[in-house]
Scaffold this motif. Sequence first.
Motif, PDB file in Angstrom:
ATOM      1  N   LEU A   1       0.814  -1.216   0.000  1.00 47.20           N
ATOM      2  CA  LEU A   1       0.000   0.000   0.000  1.00 47.20           C
ATOM      3  C   LEU A   1       0.848   1.267   0.000  1.00 47.20           C
ATOM      4  O   LEU A   1       0.514   2.254  -0.663  1.00 47.20           O
ATOM      5  CB  LEU A   1      -0.935   0.006   1.208  1.00 47.20           C
ATOM      6  N   LEU A   2       1.945   1.247   0.737  1.00 47.45           N
ATOM      7  CA  LEU A   2       2.763   2.444   0.843  1.00 47.45           C
ATOM      8  C   LEU A   2       3.347   2.846  -0.509  1.00 47.45           C
ATOM      9  O   LEU A   2       3.186   3.990  -0.954  1.00 47.45           O
ATOM     10  CB  LEU A   2       3.880   2.237   1.864  1.00 47.45           C
ATOM     11  N   HIS A   3       4.027   1.918  -1.168  1.00 43.57           N
ATOM     12  CA  HIS A   3       4.735   2.268  -2.395  1.00 43.57           C
ATOM     13  C   HIS A   3       3.876   2.156  -3.648  1.00 43.57           C
ATOM     14  O   HIS A   3       4.084   2.911  -4.608  1.00 43.57           O
ATOM     15  CB  HIS A   3       5.983   1.378  -2.537  1.00 43.57           C
ATOM     16  N   GLN A   4       2.921   1.240  -3.669  1.00 44.89           N
ATOM     17  CA  GLN A   4       2.086   1.077  -4.856  1.00 44.89           C
ATOM     18  C   GLN A   4       0.905   2.039  -4.866  1.00 44.89           C
ATOM     19  O   GLN A   4       0.540   2.557  -5.927  1.00 44.89           O
ATOM     20  CB  GLN A   4       1.590  -0.366  -4.957  1.00 44.89           C
ATOM     21  N   MET A   5       0.311   2.286  -3.703  1.00 45.69           N
ATOM     22  CA  MET A   5      -0.868   3.149  -3.644  1.00 45.69           C
ATOM     23  C   MET A   5      -0.492   4.591  -3.289  1.00 45.69           C
ATOM     24  O   MET A   5      -0.574   5.491  -4.119  1.00 45.69           O
ATOM     25  CB  MET A   5      -1.876   2.594  -2.633  1.00 45.69           C
ATOM     26  N   TYR A   6      -0.049   4.828  -2.046  1.00 41.25           N
ATOM     27  CA  TYR A   6       0.181   6.199  -1.607  1.00 41.25           C
ATOM     28  C   TYR A   6       1.313   6.879  -2.381  1.00 41.25           C
ATOM     29  O   TYR A   6       1.177   8.022  -2.823  1.00 41.25           O
ATOM     30  CB  TYR A   6       0.479   6.225  -0.111  1.00 41.25           C
ATOM     31  N   GLN A   7       2.436   6.182  -2.547  1.00 44.00           N
ATOM     32  CA  GLN A   7       3.564   6.775  -3.265  1.00 44.00           C
ATOM     33  C   GLN A   7       3.549   6.406  -4.751  1.00 44.00           C
ATOM     34  O   GLN A   7       4.503   6.708  -5.465  1.00 44.00           O
ATOM     35  CB  GLN A   7       4.892   6.313  -2.644  1.00 44.00           C
ATOM     36  N   GLY A   8       2.488   5.752  -5.195  1.00 49.16           N
ATOM     37  CA  GLY A   8       2.370   5.359  -6.581  1.00 49.16           C
ATOM     38  C   GLY A   8       1.129   5.930  -7.233  1.00 49.16           C
ATOM     39  O   GLY A   8       1.133   7.036  -7.782  1.00 49.16           O
ATOM     40  N   VAL A   9       0.031   5.192  -7.176  1.00 49.01           N
ATOM     41  CA  VAL A   9      -1.194   5.581  -7.866  1.00 49.01           C
ATOM     42  C   VAL A   9      -1.753   6.898  -7.342  1.00 49.01           C
ATOM     43  O   VAL A   9      -2.157   7.768  -8.126  1.00 49.01           O
ATOM     44  CB  VAL A   9      -2.246   4.451  -7.755  1.00 49.01           C
ATOM     45  N   ILE A  10      -1.793   7.074  -6.022  1.00 48.94           N
ATOM     46  CA  ILE A  10      -2.332   8.316  -5.463  1.00 48.94           C
ATOM     47  C   ILE A  10      -1.448   9.508  -5.849  1.00 48.94           C
ATOM     48  O   ILE A  10      -1.946  10.598  -6.167  1.00 48.94           O
ATOM     49  CB  ILE A  10      -2.458   8.219  -3.932  1.00 48.94           C
ATOM     50  N   LYS A  11      -0.149   9.316  -5.851  1.00 50.42           N
ATOM     51  CA  LYS A  11       0.764  10.376  -6.277  1.00 50.42           C
ATOM     52  C   LYS A  11       0.490  10.775  -7.721  1.00 50.42           C
ATOM     53  O   LYS A  11       0.456  11.966  -8.064  1.00 50.42           O
ATOM     54  CB  LYS A  11       2.208   9.897  -6.119  1.00 50.42           C
ATOM     55  N   HIS A  12       0.276   9.771  -8.602  1.00 52.99           N
ATOM     56  CA  HIS A  12      -0.084  10.048  -9.987  1.00 52.99           C
ATOM     57  C   HIS A  12      -1.412  10.799 -10.057  1.00 52.99           C
ATOM     58  O   HIS A  12      -1.551  11.779 -10.802  1.00 52.99           O
ATOM     59  CB  HIS A  12      -0.189   8.742 -10.775  1.00 52.99           C
ATOM     60  N   LEU A  13      -2.394  10.318  -9.291  1.00 51.32           N
ATOM     61  CA  LEU A  13      -3.735  10.909  -9.338  1.00 51.32           C
ATOM     62  C   LEU A  13      -3.701  12.384  -8.948  1.00 51.32           C
ATOM     63  O   LEU A  13      -4.344  13.227  -9.594  1.00 51.32           O
ATOM     64  CB  LEU A  13      -4.668  10.128  -8.411  1.00 51.32           C
ATOM     65  N   ILE A  14      -2.954  12.723  -7.913  1.00 47.48           N
ATOM     66  CA  ILE A  14      -2.856  14.114  -7.478  1.00 47.48           C
ATOM     67  C   ILE A  14      -2.193  14.967  -8.560  1.00 47.48           C
ATOM     68  O   ILE A  14      -2.610  16.106  -8.818  1.00 47.48           O
ATOM     69  CB  ILE A  14      -2.088  14.213  -6.144  1.00 47.48           C
ATOM     70  N   SER A  15      -1.182  14.426  -9.224  1.00 45.58           N
ATOM     71  CA  SER A  15      -0.527  15.188 -10.298  1.00 45.58           C
ATOM     72  C   SER A  15      -1.471  15.385 -11.477  1.00 45.58           C
ATOM     73  O   SER A  15      -1.466  16.441 -12.122  1.00 45.58           O
ATOM     74  CB  SER A  15       0.755  14.474 -10.747  1.00 45.58           C
ATOM     75  N   TRP A  16      -2.320  14.386 -11.770  1.00 49.70           N
ATOM     76  CA  TRP A  16      -3.300  14.535 -12.858  1.00 49.70           C
ATOM     77  C   TRP A  16      -4.321  15.605 -12.515  1.00 49.70           C
ATOM     78  O   TRP A  16      -4.702  16.410 -13.366  1.00 49.70           O
ATOM     79  CB  TRP A  16      -4.003  13.214 -13.128  1.00 49.70           C
ATOM     80  N   LEU A  17      -4.781  15.624 -11.265  1.00 51.36           N
ATOM     81  CA  LEU A  17      -5.755  16.632 -10.846  1.00 51.36           C
ATOM     82  C   LEU A  17      -5.143  18.032 -10.880  1.00 51.36           C
ATOM     83  O   LEU A  17      -5.816  19.004 -11.216  1.00 51.36           O
ATOM     84  CB  LEU A  17      -6.270  16.314  -9.437  1.00 51.36           C
ATOM     85  N   THR A  18      -3.865  18.104 -10.535  1.00 49.64           N
ATOM     86  CA  THR A  18      -3.180  19.398 -10.581  1.00 49.64           C
ATOM     87  C   THR A  18      -3.125  19.929 -12.003  1.00 49.64           C
ATOM     88  O   THR A  18      -3.257  21.140 -12.234  1.00 49.64           O
ATOM     89  CB  THR A  18      -1.752  19.261 -10.014  1.00 49.64           C
TER      90      THR A  18
END
Length: 225
Positions: free
Chosen positions: A67-84
């Motif tokens: 969860l740490l590297h795949q979700m929070y530091q992975g997919v969620i990090k991508h998602l926030i950059s897309w929203l930005t």
Amino acid sequence: MPGWSKIESACDDKHPSLCVLDALSTADQGYRTYSRACKDAGIKPIIRPYWADLPFVNIFQSIVPDLLHQMYQGVIKHLISWLTKAFRHDELDTRCRRIPPNHNIRLFLKGITKLQRVTGKEHSQMCRFLLGLVIGLPLPDGMSPARLLRAVRAMLDFLYLAQYPAHTTETPELLQDALRRFHANKSVFVDLGIRLNFKLPKLHSLEHYILSIVLFSTTDNYDTQ
């Protein structure tokens, strides 16, 4: 060991483990042949991996969710950059400053779009208000934000369901439904010119969460966090 998604993409016509074993069987045919076979299978040309002769081991199932590297530091990090990229930086940061003080949500008074070296804990804190942050914001050219909101909600649903400390027979179905909803609406980021494709190994890894939960129980048993 390379990522699962890279191996799967190279082995469309058979199970990844069989594809890899076929490549390893060419080791006696010369390095050039062996190297080419390994490249086609999406693996490094390693001679006799330790797991090749273990009869009851599927090495690919040992690559469990993180969860740490795949979700929070992975997919969620991508998602926030897309929203930005989808919305104006200043509008997102202004909305962050408007969140009223409370005991359950950390306030990012300088916004979230210009943060650097963001930790997994900080991404977790952002997820608590991420959906509310973008509700009501207009997209360029009058595009409807409905698909974007559905995609964000679906990914957050998947994130929190994957962290359940206990599961029933229904929760894996809810996980699958959340992933299906995200894939059904993710094209909005392509239409906005933010993504060309979604060939992201960490996004692909979500496909294996359900099987890992069924086989090895809740993700807190093998999360690096």
